[in-house]
Write a protein that holds these residues in place. Structure first.
Motif, PDB file in Angstrom:
ATOM      1  N   VAL A   7      -7.256  -1.468   0.339  1.00 38.16           N
ATOM      2  CA  VAL A   7      -7.004   0.072  -0.498  1.00 38.16           C
ATOM      3  C   VAL A   7      -6.910   0.619  -1.919  1.00 38.16           C
ATOM      4  N   THR A   8      -7.049   2.192  -1.599  1.00 38.63           N
ATOM      5  CA  THR A   8      -6.990   1.823  -3.330  1.00 38.63           C
ATOM      6  C   THR A   8      -6.660   3.139  -3.218  1.00 38.63           C
ATOM      7  N   PRO A   9      -5.234   3.765  -4.172  1.00 38.94           N
ATOM      8  CA  PRO A   9      -4.449   4.675  -4.262  1.00 38.94           C
ATOM      9  C   PRO A   9      -5.424   6.059  -4.579  1.00 38.94           C
ATOM     10  N   PRO A  10      -5.455   6.869  -4.544  1.00 37.18           N
ATOM     11  CA  PRO A  10      -6.281   8.134  -4.858  1.00 37.18           C
ATOM     12  C   PRO A  10      -6.605   8.070  -6.829  1.00 37.18           C
ATOM     13  N   ARG A  69      -1.527  -1.428   6.584  1.00 34.89           N
ATOM     14  CA  ARG A  69      -2.529  -0.605   6.621  1.00 34.89           C
ATOM     15  C   ARG A  69      -1.925   0.779   6.923  1.00 34.89           C
ATOM     16  N   ALA A  70      -1.181   0.793   7.982  1.00 32.72           N
ATOM     17  CA  ALA A  70      -1.032   2.520   8.409  1.00 32.72           C
ATOM     18  C   ALA A  70      -0.038   3.084   7.479  1.00 32.72           C
ATOM     19  N   TYR A  71       1.087   1.814   6.926  1.00 35.27           N
ATOM     20  CA  TYR A  71       1.618   2.909   5.911  1.00 35.27           C
ATOM     21  C   TYR A  71       1.107   3.165   4.622  1.00 35.27           C
ATOM     22  N   SER A 128       9.663   1.620  -2.344  1.00 37.71           N
ATOM     23  CA  SER A 128       9.372   0.186  -1.765  1.00 37.71           C
ATOM     24  C   SER A 128       8.751   0.997  -0.176  1.00 37.71           C
ATOM     25  N   ASP A 129       7.609  -1.108  -0.289  1.00 41.37           N
ATOM     26  CA  ASP A 129       6.583  -0.935   0.626  1.00 41.37           C
ATOM     27  C   ASP A 129       7.677  -0.754   1.936  1.00 41.37           C
ATOM     28  N   GLY A 146      -2.160   8.401   1.300  1.00 40.04           N
ATOM     29  CA  GLY A 146      -3.121   8.879   1.189  1.00 40.04           C
ATOM     30  C   GLY A 146      -4.200   8.051   0.933  1.00 40.04           C
ATOM     31  N   TRP A 147      -3.818   6.325   0.825  1.00 43.94           N
ATOM     32  CA  TRP A 147      -4.741   6.201   0.500  1.00 43.94           C
ATOM     33  C   TRP A 147      -5.906   5.446   0.682  1.00 43.94           C
ATOM     34  N   GLN A 148      -7.117   5.364   0.919  1.00 43.09           N
ATOM     35  CA  GLN A 148      -8.383   5.465   1.312  1.00 43.09           C
ATOM     36  C   GLN A 148      -8.211   3.526   1.824  1.00 43.09           C
TER      37      GLN A 148
END
Length: 143
Positions: free
Chosen positions: A43-46, A19-21, A127-128, A26-28
């Protein structure tokens, strides 16, 4: 009949770290919920209509096993620069030298943007924290 992809489930080892990553990107954060003691985060990318869901016990696949998660961008150089500024280790930009705009990780990579700047032909990857591989793909024409 219209069908819209709403979300994908991402296998991760540490929900809070993930989540922090994504917040760093900048993902919501759409959802942060505890269900019977198990965290679920969405989470959702902009600008994306599709979200990413992760949590404890949601994915059958091992953490870090997903490849080819495509993020479409209009300007690959700008997207790469923004992610790099946010501390993400993004690959150099490359294109598919075979000219097929393949989505496989094994195609003939050549450095730099596609020489003809064709839509769907230039990429960068990152990579995440778990090792799931995300691919930025420049798209100039849709449809």
């Amino acid at each position: 009949m219209d069908m819209k992809l709403e979300s994908i489930v991402l296998p991760v080892a540490d929900v809070d770290r993930t989540r922090a990553y994504f917040e760093t990107l900048g993902w919501q954060v759409d959802l942060d919920h505890q269900a019977d003691g198990f965290p679920i985060v969405q989470v959702t990318p902009p600008g994306s209509p599709c979200s990413v869901v992760f949590g404890t016990g949601l994915a059958a696949a091992p953490a870090g096993s997903i490849r080819g998660l495509l993020l479409s961008v209009a300007d690959l150089e700008a997207a790469r620069a923004e992610l790099t500024a946010r501390g993400v280790d993004v690959s150099e930009i490359f294109h598919d030298a075979s000219g097929t705009a393949s989505y496989a990780e094994t195609y003939a990579r050549a450095p730099g943007l596609d020489p003809e700047r064709r839509s769907h032909a230039s990429f960068a990857t990152f990579s995440d924290p778990d090792g799931n591989v995300w691919q930025l793909r420049e798209i100039s024409t849709f449809g």
